[in-house]
Design an enzyme around this catalytic site. Structure first.
Site, PDB file in Angstrom:
ATOM      1  N   CYS B 114       0.792  -1.187  -0.236  1.00  0.00           N
ATOM      2  CA  CYS B 114       0.047  -0.069  -0.125  1.00  0.00           C
ATOM      3  C   CYS B 114       0.757   1.378  -0.289  1.00  0.00           C
ATOM      4  O   CYS B 114       0.334   2.423  -0.131  1.00  0.00           O
ATOM      5  CB  CYS B 114      -0.805   0.046   1.329  1.00  0.00           C
ATOM      6  SG  CYS B 114      -1.797  -1.235   1.313  1.00  0.00           S
ATOM      7  N   HIS B 132      -6.160   1.674   5.737  1.00  0.00           N
ATOM      8  CA  HIS B 132      -6.599   0.796   4.638  1.00  0.00           C
ATOM      9  C   HIS B 132      -7.138  -0.398   5.202  1.00  0.00           C
ATOM     10  O   HIS B 132      -6.587  -1.223   5.843  1.00  0.00           O
ATOM     11  CB  HIS B 132      -5.615   0.468   3.744  1.00  0.00           C
ATOM     12  CG  HIS B 132      -5.906  -0.485   2.578  1.00  0.00           C
ATOM     13  ND1 HIS B 132      -7.080  -0.489   1.850  1.00  0.00           N
ATOM     14  CD2 HIS B 132      -5.324  -1.621   2.404  1.00  0.00           C
ATOM     15  CE1 HIS B 132      -7.114  -1.706   1.198  1.00  0.00           C
ATOM     16  NE2 HIS B 132      -5.998  -2.363   1.237  1.00  0.00           N
ATOM     17  N   HIS B 134      -9.941  -4.104   4.603  1.00  0.00           N
ATOM     18  CA  HIS B 134     -10.830  -5.050   3.788  1.00  0.00           C
ATOM     19  C   HIS B 134     -12.160  -5.023   4.310  1.00  0.00           C
ATOM     20  O   HIS B 134     -12.788  -6.107   4.369  1.00  0.00           O
ATOM     21  CB  HIS B 134     -10.122  -6.100   3.895  1.00  0.00           C
ATOM     22  CG  HIS B 134      -8.775  -6.287   3.003  1.00  0.00           C
ATOM     23  ND1 HIS B 134      -7.996  -7.196   2.470  1.00  0.00           N
ATOM     24  CD2 HIS B 134      -8.236  -5.111   2.475  1.00  0.00           C
ATOM     25  CE1 HIS B 134      -6.994  -6.941   1.992  1.00  0.00           C
ATOM     26  NE2 HIS B 134      -6.999  -5.775   1.877  1.00  0.00           N
ATOM     27  N   GLU B 157     -27.158  10.843  11.061  1.00  0.00           N
ATOM     28  CA  GLU B 157     -26.459  11.823  11.797  1.00  0.00           C
ATOM     29  C   GLU B 157     -24.898  11.354  11.812  1.00  0.00           C
ATOM     30  O   GLU B 157     -24.313  12.512  11.917  1.00  0.00           O
ATOM     31  CB  GLU B 157     -26.968  11.526  13.206  1.00  0.00           C
ATOM     32  CG  GLU B 157     -26.306  12.325  14.293  1.00  0.00           C
ATOM     33  CD  GLU B 157     -26.587  13.853  14.240  1.00  0.00           C
ATOM     34  OE1 GLU B 157     -27.647  14.162  13.395  1.00  0.00           O
ATOM     35  OE2 GLU B 157     -26.129  14.657  15.042  1.00  0.00           O
ATOM     36  N   HIS B 222     -12.289  -4.981  -2.824  1.00  0.00           N
ATOM     37  CA  HIS B 222     -11.350  -5.121  -2.006  1.00  0.00           C
ATOM     38  C   HIS B 222     -11.368  -4.385  -0.945  1.00  0.00           C
ATOM     39  O   HIS B 222     -10.966  -5.116   0.112  1.00  0.00           O
ATOM     40  CB  HIS B 222     -10.334  -4.352  -3.191  1.00  0.00           C
ATOM     41  CG  HIS B 222      -8.752  -3.958  -2.510  1.00  0.00           C
ATOM     42  ND1 HIS B 222      -7.755  -3.788  -3.294  1.00  0.00           N
ATOM     43  CD2 HIS B 222      -8.226  -4.214  -1.187  1.00  0.00           C
ATOM     44  CE1 HIS B 222      -6.795  -3.751  -2.383  1.00  0.00           C
ATOM     45  NE2 HIS B 222      -6.845  -3.806  -1.245  1.00  0.00           N
TER      46      HIS B 222
END
Lengths: 262, 262, 262, 262
Positions: B114, B132, B134, B157, B222
């Site tokens: 990443c 990040h 999943h 809200e 992903h």
């Protein structure tokens, strides 16, 4: 500027003490922290949402109300971060902004936007604590009952954890006179959400007055407010209601009516 | 060869210290470990998936970026296992492969796949941290909105926990100018997944540029990337967005539109 | 007679030591206990179901295999309760029944009924560990794919956590040659359950041989077996597969095909 | 008056001791507290619902039965709060109301409303422990099988964790003669709820007598009672049954029959 990071091992409290901080785990400032961690684990107050306020009903001044600050991660709250207001005029008598800068890191705290709503429960119902969550079961019920202004459920054992409320004719106050029964219908009013949380105050108060038997108000697309005579009662009512809301979503999705035909 | 096993009682850190390891729980290397354990418990980073990178915005060199290694169990990460890169040229200035062999057990670490995506958030948005996951709610939303390139939700809200972003005309940078409102529509772009994570970089950058108001990008089949001004903001945004994605799946399955008609 | 109660604060281990008990948290007997507690929290091994076996691949005798006893609460397992067998003849060289009666409380332990299945993974695939769960996602997939002998899913990022396996032509053994790709189709064979767990051995071995690319076998109306090169790989594969099975149930229920059209 | 608040760090026990309080973690009063915390985390006993009673089968007087008080938060229970009754005449020989007022805070404890139901399991089945939960899976099964007086499931591996029971012809008592098989049909009677929990006693006893093979009784719109030969067996049976009820809800919602055609 961002809030001080509240990692779970924060060391601040042990070094700083004032009259609204205590080593007693039952002190309102400590209970707010403990319960917010529990509520976070239940997915009720993630993303800084929701909160809890406790009135120090067993302390030397039962008119003191502890309130968490606005926009803070609920599971990382520290006891020194509380605001304290005094009833009945709701004057702020403590702000965390007076704490030493090594604690506040110059962050400017504001009281929770829920403050006027919490205060409504204290003044209209003599509550000892008020809980506000963004529970997904609560939000889903307001959506599944999207054209209704009341959520209803009956004939589920868990209803018995909730209080039967009635007006005391001599004082005019609403008091607990027992527990709801299995065959009773629990009715929780649903009010419409507003852009600003404080603008909910009028309709919340209206619902509290219109439904003397309720100990909670649902807010459409937002969550729920639940109060009780003290912090543990408020916690138990909130747990029981959330259990019923979660079950109601499952019943609705399975085509089972939540109010049983007589 | 397999990675060293990272059991929760690993003793390595206390014996080995260098300038990118600290006993301060707020240090980026420690926060990455703490938050990865939290994310693991949320089912966001199981099976070595997902990750987090933190920029040391409050440290002596705010250009240092901490990155977890590739293919490691996220909940068992140790502070000494981090890579450190320096902005703006993204040069690696620390690798865990330099740690003593009794720690690395001769395993050859690689920076997270990443990394170029995290770097895009740092350089294009001046982020302080990037998460990040999943998350299954994220993946399900990209499937339920399978023919769309945007996920949208309004009138909930929890949207208010997200930032209102705008271009600062004098600097050309995108900055937080407030919070989203209840009635605002949250729009998160969905990009298509690619066989290799680093190949997502171009489309992620394109989405970041095309959607100046977003603080997140969904990746079809992903997961999601979420960033913020600092690590706590990124965490809060990620929690609030995941809450909304989870709710959106439930709404979709109950036939309730996620964007409310005006 | 019932098994000794294994409360979480059981004091036995610190007082009794033999050559198959160790204070090293990475020792197989300790890891089995640690991972069973984790699996219990995931609802994978409640009600004494499921289990894990670890081969001491990094110990002085890599042919030793640690196996939990049958019918014991998995989250309360103690290191001294393990059976140890030696490959290749699978002879039991340690039984907890030899431990002092103040530990065993005269309970007669039997090795897990999964033992011949675990052994099949060791002998046919040279596994370093084998995990068996009663995961509800696994059971539901075998029911939702009730007329199929294979579960299939493709084009989900988490697939990349799983190994690409191939026969090594020089040794004839199946080895990991890389990782699966995003666009690969993960195929897991489903075998029919049998009244006695040990009777699954033949069909499990058949499936292992027929599917050289698989690192797991689903058992209809029962659960799943997952193995890997070492204990951490087995754990990661099991997590990634369970994530995919959970997602597959959601996809199926939303009418989304789990294998994407090319 | 409200119950004393039972925060997790309550200090009472260490200061007060009597003959029904023990430092042994296996003592019934301690196990009730430990298991109630576990059940709370499973959403089985929130809102003061549910409970557990344990008979001191391994203690000096196996006729002593420990019972939690009524209306108390189950996860905050303390060992000194237990009632103790002696079989067979069910006479109360200990009440927490005799504890020092600094513990009870003048709260008047009452034994659990489940007491006559627990006693039915002790006297009719010679149980060693009895668990009562408000499990949502249990309630949903009683609703999804709303026109049935029996819940049935077959051909699921987890059924094997449950006991095969039969009448011992020489003693007339029902005893465990083995375990259920995979292909057996588990039948759990469903009785109708009553406004007062103690009024369930007659129909519970009737169901226990009519279904000699059962180790549990479902209560419509309420929850489940599960018992076993000792506390660990009761815990395992309850876990296995709840797993099966949870799976049954998913199967029903996917249109899969819970009893497999032969």
């Amino acid at each position: 500027m961002s809030a001080p990071c509240h990692c779970s091992k924060s060391e601040g409290t042990s070094q700083y003490v004032d009259e609204h901080i205590s080593s007693d785990p039952h002190h309102p400032a400590n209970l707010i922290c403990e319960l917010c961690r529990l509520f976070y684990d239940n997915n009720w107050v993630t993303g800084t949402g929701g909160g809890i306020s406790i009135r120090d009903t067993k302390g030397p001044n039962p008119n003191l109300v502890y309130i968490a600050p606005s926009g803070i991660q609920k599971e990382r709250l520290q006891p020194w971060e509380m605001f304290v207001a005094e009833l009945p005029d709701e004057k702020l008598i403590r702000t965390p902004n007076s704490c030493p800068p090594e604690l506040t890191k110059s962050y400017k705290y504001k009281p929770s936007a829920c403050t006027p709503l919490f205060m409504s429960c204290y003044t209209l119902r003599d509550a000892g604590a008020c809980i506000h969550t963004h529970s997904q079961a609560a939000v889903m019920c307001t959506l599944l009952w999207g054209d209704k202004v009341e959520f209803e459920i009956s004939h589920i054992e868990q209803i018995k954890a909730l209080p039967k409320l009635a007006v005391n004719e001599s004082t005019g106050k609403i008091e607990k006179v027992g527990s709801m029964q299995f065959y009773d219908t629990l009715v929780i009013p649903i009010i419409e959400n507003t852009p600003h949380e404080e603008d909910l105050t009028d309709s919340l108060q209206e619902a509290i007055k219109k439904y003397p038997g309720t100990t909670a108000v649902l807010v459409r697309r937002h969550g729920i407010y639940v109060w009780g005579e003290d912090v543990w009662k408020a916690k138990v009512y909130n747990e029981a209601i959330d259990y019923l809301l979660e079950l109601a979503v499952k019943m609705k999705q399975s085509g089972i009516a939540t109010v049983k035909e007589a």
